[in-house]
Design an enzyme around this catalytic site. Sequence first.
Site, short mmCIF file in Angstrom:
data_model
loop_
_atom_site.label_atom_id
_atom_site.label_comp_id
_atom_site.label_asym_id
_atom_site.label_seq_id
_atom_site.Cartn_x
_atom_site.Cartn_y
_atom_site.Cartn_z
N CYS A 1 0.80 -1.22 0.00
CA CYS A 1 0.00 0.00 0.00
C CYS A 1 0.84 1.27 0.00
O CYS A 1 0.52 2.23 -0.70
CB CYS A 1 -0.95 -0.01 1.17
SG CYS A 1 -0.13 -0.14 2.76
N HIS B 1 -2.15 0.66 7.12
CA HIS B 1 -2.44 0.97 5.73
C HIS B 1 -1.97 2.38 5.44
O HIS B 1 -1.77 3.20 6.34
CB HIS B 1 -3.96 0.85 5.51
CG HIS B 1 -4.37 0.83 4.07
ND1 HIS B 1 -3.75 0.04 3.13
CD2 HIS B 1 -5.35 1.50 3.40
CE1 HIS B 1 -4.32 0.22 1.95
NE2 HIS B 1 -5.31 1.12 2.09
N ASP C 1 -7.90 5.65 -2.58
CA ASP C 1 -7.06 4.53 -2.11
C ASP C 1 -6.57 3.76 -3.32
O ASP C 1 -7.28 2.92 -3.85
CB ASP C 1 -7.86 3.64 -1.17
CG ASP C 1 -6.96 2.62 -0.47
OD1 ASP C 1 -5.79 2.49 -0.89
OD2 ASP C 1 -7.42 1.97 0.48
#
Lengths: 315, 645
Positions: B405, B449, B465
Amino acid sequence: MLKNTFPGLAARPRPFETILEQAGRIILGKDHEIRLALACLLAGGHLLIEDLPGMGKTTLSHTLARLLGLEFSRIQFTSDLLPADITGVSIFEREKSEFHFLPGPVFAQLVLADEINRATPKTQSALLEAMEEGQVTVEGRTRPLPMPFFVVATQNPAYQVGTFALPESQLDRFLMRIELGYPDRAAERALLVGGGQRARLDELTPVLDAKNLPAWQGEVAATHAAGPLIDYVQALVEASRRAPAFLHGLSPRAGLALLAAARSWAWLAGREMVLPDDVQAVLPAVARHRLRSAQGGAQTRAEDIAALIRSVAIP
Amino acid sequence: MSTAVDQPLDRRTVPWLLATALLTTAPHAVHQPIWLSSLAGFMLTWASWLWWKDERLPNRRLLTLIVAIACIGILAEFRTLFGRDAGVALLVVLMNMKLLELRSRRDAMVAITLGYFLLLTHYLYSQTIPTALWLFVAMWLLTATLIRLHGNRNDSPDETLRHAGLLCLQAIPFMLVLYLLFPRISGPLWGLPSDAHAGTTGLSDTMSPGSVAQLAQSGEIAFRVRFDGKLPAKQKLYWRGPVMEQFDGAAWRPFPGHPPPPRLERLSPPIAYESTLEAHHQRWLLALDAPDALPAGASLNATLTASNRQVLDQRQRFRMSASLDYRFNVGEDQGVLHRNLALPAGGNPKTRALAEQWRQDNPPEAIIGKALALFAGDFTYTLQPPPLDRDGIDDFLFRTRRGFCEHYAAAFVVLMRAAGIPARVVGGYQGGEYNPLDGYLVVRQSDAHAWAEVWLQGKGWVRVDPTAAVSPARVEAGIADALPFGEPLPALVHWRAGWIRTLRYRWEAINNAWNQEVLGYDPQRQRELLARFGLPDADWRSLALALGIACGLLAAGLTAWALYRRPVGDPVLRLWHKALRQLTRSKVDCAPWETPLELAQRVRAQCPELAEPFRRVVDAYLLARYGSDNNSLKMLRDAVAQLPR
């Protein structure tokens, strides 16, 4: 009688077994009474044997004296017996021009006072004072009696003719009172077959040395009586005072006597501690002559004592 | 029995002390340097061996030398002899050394006292249920050793342990009263030494390649959340941590200044929840985006990150609420926008070129779409990305195309900035795992994250995202579903079999209850509890009074009980009555005046199969009750136990 003694409880070999056994051969079928008599002497108490003539009272005391190696003397009580006949008199010796004391029959280690209730109260009390004090006062001089000193008195049942019943205060001086009673069939037959046992008395030899007696008495007195056991003795004494069957209860001295007798009984069984069984075993002998029945002041019956035992829970 | 302290120690007490030392020091091996644990273990073994062989203890000069060496070692390791770690290390060494010096009862007393103190030190490291259980067992053994030292040496170990256990159980009411009524102090009772927070875990305020991936390997719990209402959809659960606006070409950092407060428009009704954060040694509350109501003492900064006034050095509970739909800083300050367009001079030329190309007459929304479409192409989501060159973003976007991520978030933000759209990286946690047993959502370190936020005209800051474009499963299901098969994962996350999962849920629910109810009993809860018992607004004085009264009542009650129980409490009589009850069951009744010997006689006649066992009972009972021998109690206990039922 203790019916069963377990190995865990009898830590030591039982002393006096030989004595009991030998005495049992002379007085047939009366093991329990012999044991009681022995227990009484070991507790340092005096013994009163009450029964009809011819039941072996004299034989029993004689036997004990011989087996224990005690110096024995016998006084036959009669209505004309005087105190001096018991304690002894001083006589004037002409050669030395002085009085010389002739000790009476009371100066012995085991004195058999036969038919004590046939003498007058005055004479009786001379002996009883000797029992209590362990000494005799004659003509102003006090003389100690030998040690040990036991009196085994016998008396006929009070309803017989020509007797002076011992007052309660004097009965209390005896640690135990036992009755021999009739022998059972087997014993009686053995007696008849074997002839008079009196003759065999002479064959007896002392089993023990009387010098050791104080040491044994010390051991007896040191036999352990735990708290719960003292509780039991106390409960029995208290119950006797409450029970309606008795005119009056047991005195504190009776309580002490009961504990001492129980110790002695336990010691004879080879135990180092006193059990309720011991107390129950000696209770009739210790208590019966000290209690009066509530009905007419007569002697208490054995059943009353059994009822007393049943009325007290064992702590 | 003499209890003089300078009496030589009974040899049979030594194994108790050895076991005590083992139990009180062993758990410290988990966090102590290996050489220290080995030294302690060596001394314990040595002492055990000397005891076994019944040999002489080493002389004092040698022991002094060992102590000196150990002190120097500790000094070298921790740079001090004080503080939590060094202090505990010293205690552990001394405890085990004392075993080589057990000459008199005094030495044993010292060892036991030290043992009780060592029990406490474990709570400086861990306050979990297993620790508590372990320490209870250790305390039990310590107490038994103490009894052993003072009491009847001929007692069997069972008896000593039973006695000690009884004592410990009797202490429980007092423990509860102290727990409930002792004045609570917010924060730890004593200031923890400064080294207590070594080895921090959790998010950091700097993001460099690999920092989140490392965190994702940990199955540790970051926080637990219970929503008042329904659980929101998983892809909406973004727990906001630090917002990183500054990029130096390798690492991302938050802007250190104090820009104006945020302007937030809430578009959906607030969702209330309670969050229990594990200590992470930062101030962030990791509130659900976007934070609405905050607990007292917390504040919201310009980038919408909620922070506590104090650093979270212990587990703490907060009540908060959030609006899942919101508009944030539509009219953003020009300085802020400018800052979020900055890129380090030079570097990543290919990325810049690509962004320049996209910028040609495309609206910002289209540029975002192009970037997400690029990621949705042949990019792979993995926790083990290949190493990157100096121009990390170029290398990632055009060569390796494998990452986690943080790679996607960073690359996306760089692309956006190069294309003229203000953008920044947001760190935090995403999702969580719902435990159906206690209704708590568990968020682990593996849920850490990073995502991006872009500013659009008229919309304000909008969350994008990019990881969701690469691997939608990461956001919708969780990390275990997102990773390719065969990648190493934290063990906890990996357990997916049904029964193991249920077991884990159960264990975590129990732990959570322990944390919430036992460890979470704070001044606030104490006040609430006392208010319920008619003591509102209790200050420490009334608490101390209540404590004194409660302990006094308890002690009086226990004493009264003990006194009341004493007459029937005679163990000999109790056992005897037990035996009699058993006889009654066999239809043999005992009259109160009947002597035990007569009873035994009757049993022999009426119940021959009971005669022999009962004879032993009577023997032992008579010895115990009427004899002067105190050891027959055990005999009686055995005999009664052997009576047939």
